[in-house]
Design a protein around this motif. Structure first.
Motif, PDB file in Angstrom:
ATOM      1  N   LEU A  31       0.815  -1.219   0.000  1.00  0.00           N
ATOM      2  CA  LEU A  31       0.000   0.000   0.000  1.00  0.00           C
ATOM      3  C   LEU A  31       0.846   1.265   0.000  1.00  0.00           C
ATOM      4  CD1 LEU A  31      -2.813  -1.110   2.470  1.00  0.00           C
ATOM      5  CD2 LEU A  31      -3.026  -0.730   0.007  1.00  0.00           C
ATOM      6  N   MET A  32       2.110   1.144   0.397  1.00  0.00           N
ATOM      7  CA  MET A  32       2.991   2.309   0.378  1.00  0.00           C
ATOM      8  C   MET A  32       3.331   2.750  -1.042  1.00  0.00           C
ATOM      9  SD  MET A  32       3.807   3.607   3.343  1.00  0.00           S
ATOM     10  CE  MET A  32       5.396   4.385   3.109  1.00  0.00           C
ATOM     11  N   VAL A  33       3.193   1.849  -2.020  1.00  0.00           N
ATOM     12  CA  VAL A  33       3.612   2.178  -3.379  1.00  0.00           C
ATOM     13  C   VAL A  33       2.467   2.276  -4.380  1.00  0.00           C
ATOM     14  CG1 VAL A  33       5.876   1.137  -3.031  1.00  0.00           C
ATOM     15  CG2 VAL A  33       4.026  -0.264  -3.943  1.00  0.00           C
ATOM     16  N   VAL A  34       1.226   2.053  -3.935  1.00  0.00           N
ATOM     17  CA  VAL A  34       0.107   2.148  -4.875  1.00  0.00           C
ATOM     18  C   VAL A  34      -0.189   3.609  -5.193  1.00  0.00           C
ATOM     19  CG1 VAL A  34      -0.912  -0.001  -4.028  1.00  0.00           C
ATOM     20  CG2 VAL A  34      -1.650   2.176  -3.043  1.00  0.00           C
ATOM     21  N   ASP A  35      -0.629   3.867  -6.416  1.00  0.00           N
ATOM     22  CA  ASP A  35      -0.988   5.232  -6.797  1.00  0.00           C
ATOM     23  C   ASP A  35      -2.494   5.407  -6.922  1.00  0.00           C
ATOM     24  OD1 ASP A  35      -1.408   3.752  -9.047  1.00  0.00           O
ATOM     25  OD2 ASP A  35       0.044   4.801 -10.305  1.00  0.00           O
ATOM     26  N   GLU A  36      -3.240   4.348  -6.581  1.00  0.00           N
ATOM     27  CA  GLU A  36      -4.691   4.423  -6.539  1.00  0.00           C
ATOM     28  C   GLU A  36      -5.168   3.347  -5.566  1.00  0.00           C
ATOM     29  OE1 GLU A  36      -5.664   1.603 -10.430  1.00  0.00           O
ATOM     30  OE2 GLU A  36      -5.855   3.773 -10.571  1.00  0.00           O
ATOM     31  N   PRO A  37      -6.376   3.496  -5.018  1.00  0.00           N
ATOM     32  CA  PRO A  37      -6.854   2.515  -4.036  1.00  0.00           C
ATOM     33  C   PRO A  37      -6.757   1.080  -4.557  1.00  0.00           C
ATOM     34  CG  PRO A  37      -8.302   4.414  -4.077  1.00  0.00           C
ATOM     35  CD  PRO A  37      -7.359   4.589  -5.221  1.00  0.00           C
ATOM     36  N   ALA A  38      -6.217   0.185  -3.728  1.00  0.00           N
ATOM     37  CA  ALA A  38      -6.070  -1.222  -4.099  1.00  0.00           C
ATOM     38  C   ALA A  38      -7.228  -2.022  -3.510  1.00  0.00           C
ATOM     39  CB  ALA A  38      -4.740  -1.769  -3.580  1.00  0.00           C
ATOM     40  N   THR A  39      -7.859  -2.839  -4.324  1.00  0.00           N
ATOM     41  CA  THR A  39      -8.997  -3.621  -3.858  1.00  0.00           C
ATOM     42  C   THR A  39      -8.535  -4.800  -3.016  1.00  0.00           C
ATOM     43  OG1 THR A  39      -9.025  -5.088  -5.788  1.00  0.00           O
ATOM     44  CG2 THR A  39     -10.249  -3.015  -5.960  1.00  0.00           C
ATOM     45  N   GLU A  40      -9.425  -5.278  -2.168  1.00  0.00           N
ATOM     46  CA  GLU A  40      -9.104  -6.419  -1.325  1.00  0.00           C
ATOM     47  C   GLU A  40      -8.817  -7.644  -2.186  1.00  0.00           C
ATOM     48  OE1 GLU A  40     -12.462  -6.770   1.223  1.00  0.00           O
ATOM     49  OE2 GLU A  40     -12.041  -4.911   2.333  1.00  0.00           O
ATOM     50  N   ALA A  41      -9.581  -7.811  -3.277  1.00  0.00           N
ATOM     51  CA  ALA A  41      -9.394  -8.953  -4.157  1.00  0.00           C
ATOM     52  C   ALA A  41      -8.005  -8.935  -4.806  1.00  0.00           C
ATOM     53  CB  ALA A  41     -10.472  -8.971  -5.232  1.00  0.00           C
ATOM     54  N   HIS A  42      -7.588  -7.746  -5.240  1.00  0.00           N
ATOM     55  CA  HIS A  42      -6.274  -7.625  -5.879  1.00  0.00           C
ATOM     56  C   HIS A  42      -5.159  -7.898  -4.875  1.00  0.00           C
ATOM     57  CE1 HIS A  42      -3.273  -5.061  -8.397  1.00  0.00           C
ATOM     58  NE2 HIS A  42      -3.061  -6.360  -8.518  1.00  0.00           N
ATOM     59  N   LEU A  43      -5.286  -7.351  -3.682  1.00  0.00           N
ATOM     60  CA  LEU A  43      -4.280  -7.565  -2.650  1.00  0.00           C
ATOM     61  C   LEU A  43      -4.214  -9.045  -2.273  1.00  0.00           C
ATOM     62  CD1 LEU A  43      -5.037  -4.474  -0.387  1.00  0.00           C
ATOM     63  CD2 LEU A  43      -2.973  -4.839  -1.761  1.00  0.00           C
ATOM     64  N   ALA A  44      -5.363  -9.684  -2.183  1.00  0.00           N
ATOM     65  CA  ALA A  44      -5.402 -11.103  -1.845  1.00  0.00           C
ATOM     66  C   ALA A  44      -4.714 -11.938  -2.916  1.00  0.00           C
ATOM     67  CB  ALA A  44      -6.854 -11.559  -1.670  1.00  0.00           C
ATOM     68  N   GLU A  45      -4.921 -11.570  -4.174  1.00  0.00           N
ATOM     69  CA  GLU A  45      -4.299 -12.289  -5.282  1.00  0.00           C
ATOM     70  C   GLU A  45      -2.785 -12.112  -5.268  1.00  0.00           C
ATOM     71  OE1 GLU A  45      -4.408 -12.370 -10.199  1.00  0.00           O
ATOM     72  OE2 GLU A  45      -5.739 -11.048  -9.070  1.00  0.00           O
ATOM     73  N   VAL A  46      -2.353 -10.862  -5.071  1.00  0.00           N
ATOM     74  CA  VAL A  46      -0.921 -10.572  -5.073  1.00  0.00           C
ATOM     75  C   VAL A  46      -0.202 -11.287  -3.932  1.00  0.00           C
ATOM     76  CG1 VAL A  46       0.779  -8.744  -4.702  1.00  0.00           C
ATOM     77  CG2 VAL A  46      -1.144  -8.361  -6.249  1.00  0.00           C
ATOM     78  N   LEU A  47      -0.828 -11.298  -2.759  1.00  0.00           N
ATOM     79  CA  LEU A  47      -0.192 -11.891  -1.584  1.00  0.00           C
ATOM     80  C   LEU A  47      -0.557 -13.368  -1.383  1.00  0.00           C
ATOM     81  CD1 LEU A  47      -0.644  -8.910   0.908  1.00  0.00           C
ATOM     82  CD2 LEU A  47       1.351  -9.506  -0.484  1.00  0.00           C
ATOM     83  N   ASP A  48      -1.374 -13.896  -2.284  1.00  0.00           N
ATOM     84  CA  ASP A  48      -1.757 -15.296  -2.239  1.00  0.00           C
ATOM     85  C   ASP A  48      -2.400 -15.644  -0.896  1.00  0.00           C
ATOM     86  OD1 ASP A  48      -2.094 -17.852  -3.167  1.00  0.00           O
ATOM     87  OD2 ASP A  48      -0.103 -18.541  -2.548  1.00  0.00           O
ATOM     88  N   ARG A  49      -3.331 -14.817  -0.505  1.00  0.00           N
ATOM     89  CA  ARG A  49      -4.066 -15.059   0.740  1.00  0.00           C
ATOM     90  C   ARG A  49      -5.560 -15.014   0.461  1.00  0.00           C
ATOM     91  NH1 ARG A  49      -0.688 -14.766   5.232  1.00  0.00           N
ATOM     92  NH2 ARG A  49      -2.495 -15.672   6.276  1.00  0.00           N
ATOM     93  N   ALA A  50      -6.340 -15.534   1.391  1.00  0.00           N
ATOM     94  CA  ALA A  50      -7.795 -15.534   1.235  1.00  0.00           C
ATOM     95  C   ALA A  50      -8.313 -14.102   1.357  1.00  0.00           C
ATOM     96  CB  ALA A  50      -8.433 -16.408   2.314  1.00  0.00           C
ATOM     97  N   PRO A  51      -9.256 -13.704   0.534  1.00  0.00           N
ATOM     98  CA  PRO A  51      -9.800 -12.344   0.581  1.00  0.00           C
ATOM     99  C   PRO A  51     -10.285 -11.946   1.975  1.00  0.00           C
ATOM    100  CG  PRO A  51     -10.538 -13.438  -1.414  1.00  0.00           C
ATOM    101  CD  PRO A  51      -9.855 -14.491  -0.573  1.00  0.00           C
ATOM    102  N   ARG A  52     -10.885 -12.884   2.717  1.00  0.00           N
ATOM    103  CA  ARG A  52     -11.373 -12.567   4.048  1.00  0.00           C
ATOM    104  C   ARG A  52     -10.228 -12.238   4.983  1.00  0.00           C
ATOM    105  NH1 ARG A  52     -14.631  -9.915   6.397  1.00  0.00           N
ATOM    106  NH2 ARG A  52     -16.163 -10.774   4.937  1.00  0.00           N
ATOM    107  N   GLU A  53      -9.113 -12.962   4.872  1.00  0.00           N
ATOM    108  CA  GLU A  53      -7.943 -12.676   5.703  1.00  0.00           C
ATOM    109  C   GLU A  53      -7.428 -11.267   5.431  1.00  0.00           C
ATOM    110  OE1 GLU A  53      -4.900 -15.992   6.531  1.00  0.00           O
ATOM    111  OE2 GLU A  53      -5.775 -16.564   4.599  1.00  0.00           O
ATOM    112  N   VAL A  54      -7.356 -10.923   4.162  1.00  0.00           N
ATOM    113  CA  VAL A  54      -6.862  -9.607   3.768  1.00  0.00           C
ATOM    114  C   VAL A  54      -7.804  -8.516   4.271  1.00  0.00           C
ATOM    115  CG1 VAL A  54      -6.411  -8.089   1.809  1.00  0.00           C
ATOM    116  CG2 VAL A  54      -5.601 -10.456   1.768  1.00  0.00           C
TER     117      VAL A  54
END
Length: 216
Positions: A31-54
């Protein structure tokens, strides 16, 4: 006596790079390097975690920042998450952003701005020719303050051309350049002072130019 069974699933999280203990730091880093709001789904995909955990981790982080009284906050906006300055500290941010922009222009900056205003579009070397001194540092200051901007390139030399901005007109209280005072006759024609003789003058890098400090 047989060896006790081991749970092979206990280290599963350690293999994906984002264990339960480092999910929050991972989210912070991204989140320190994003230039626009990052969705929970995208963050979950990038970090390979369950969306609920994120989603839970993000809300926990937001609550922690608020409880700690941090100068920033993690906010959910436009369907995603992003860091923002906490409103209570807006004056500090404003002071930092506007530092130098409210200061008076030096005589050198005013002279350079006048040349650009009356000879625009004009290259930096031609401005230097009219003033009789290298003006790289002053031009950088005017660019940073939003008083001048790039206006293409000079066909003959490829040099970048500069012109005044709408902000310049606003600060001068003018509706257009045609309302500039009649000062042009007092400025020598750029061609009359051999501008090409300065085309070879090197541009100075910020923080490395002694002449810039004299100008500014």
């Amino acid at each position: 006596m047989s060896a006790p069974d081991t749970d092979t699933d206990t280290d599963t999280d350690a293999d994906d790079g984002t264990t339960g203990t480092d999910l929050k730091p991972s989210l912070e880093a991204v989140l320190m390097v994003v230039d626009e709001p990052a969705t929970e789904a995208h963050l979950a995909e990038v970090l390979d975690r369950a969306p609920r955990e994120v989603a839970d981790a993000l809300r926990e982080l937001a609550d922690e920042y608020t409880a700690q009284g941090r100068g920033f906050e993690l906010r959910q906006v436009a369907g995603g998450w992003r860091y923002y300055t906490r409103p209570a500290y807006a004056p500090a941010v404003e002071a930092f952003v506007l530092e130098g922009r409210q200061a008076r222009l030096t005589q050198a900056a005013l002279e350079t701005l006048a040349v650009v205003a009356y000879r625009q579009p004009v290259s930096r070397s031609r401005v230097s020719a009219v003033r009789g001194v290298n003006c790289d540092g002053v031009m950088r200051t005017l660019l940073q303050r939003g008083l001048v901007e790039e206006a293409g390139a000079e066909p003959e030399t490829g040099a970048i051309l500069y012109r005044t901005t709408n902000y310049f007109l606003e600060r001068m209280g003018l509706r257009g350049l045609d309302e500039l005072p009649e000062l042009a006759p007092f400025l020598p024609e750029a061609e009359a002072v051999e501008p090409d003789s300065l085309e070879g003058v090197p541009s100075f890098e910020p923080d490395a130019d002694v002449d810039d400090k004299t100008e500014l």
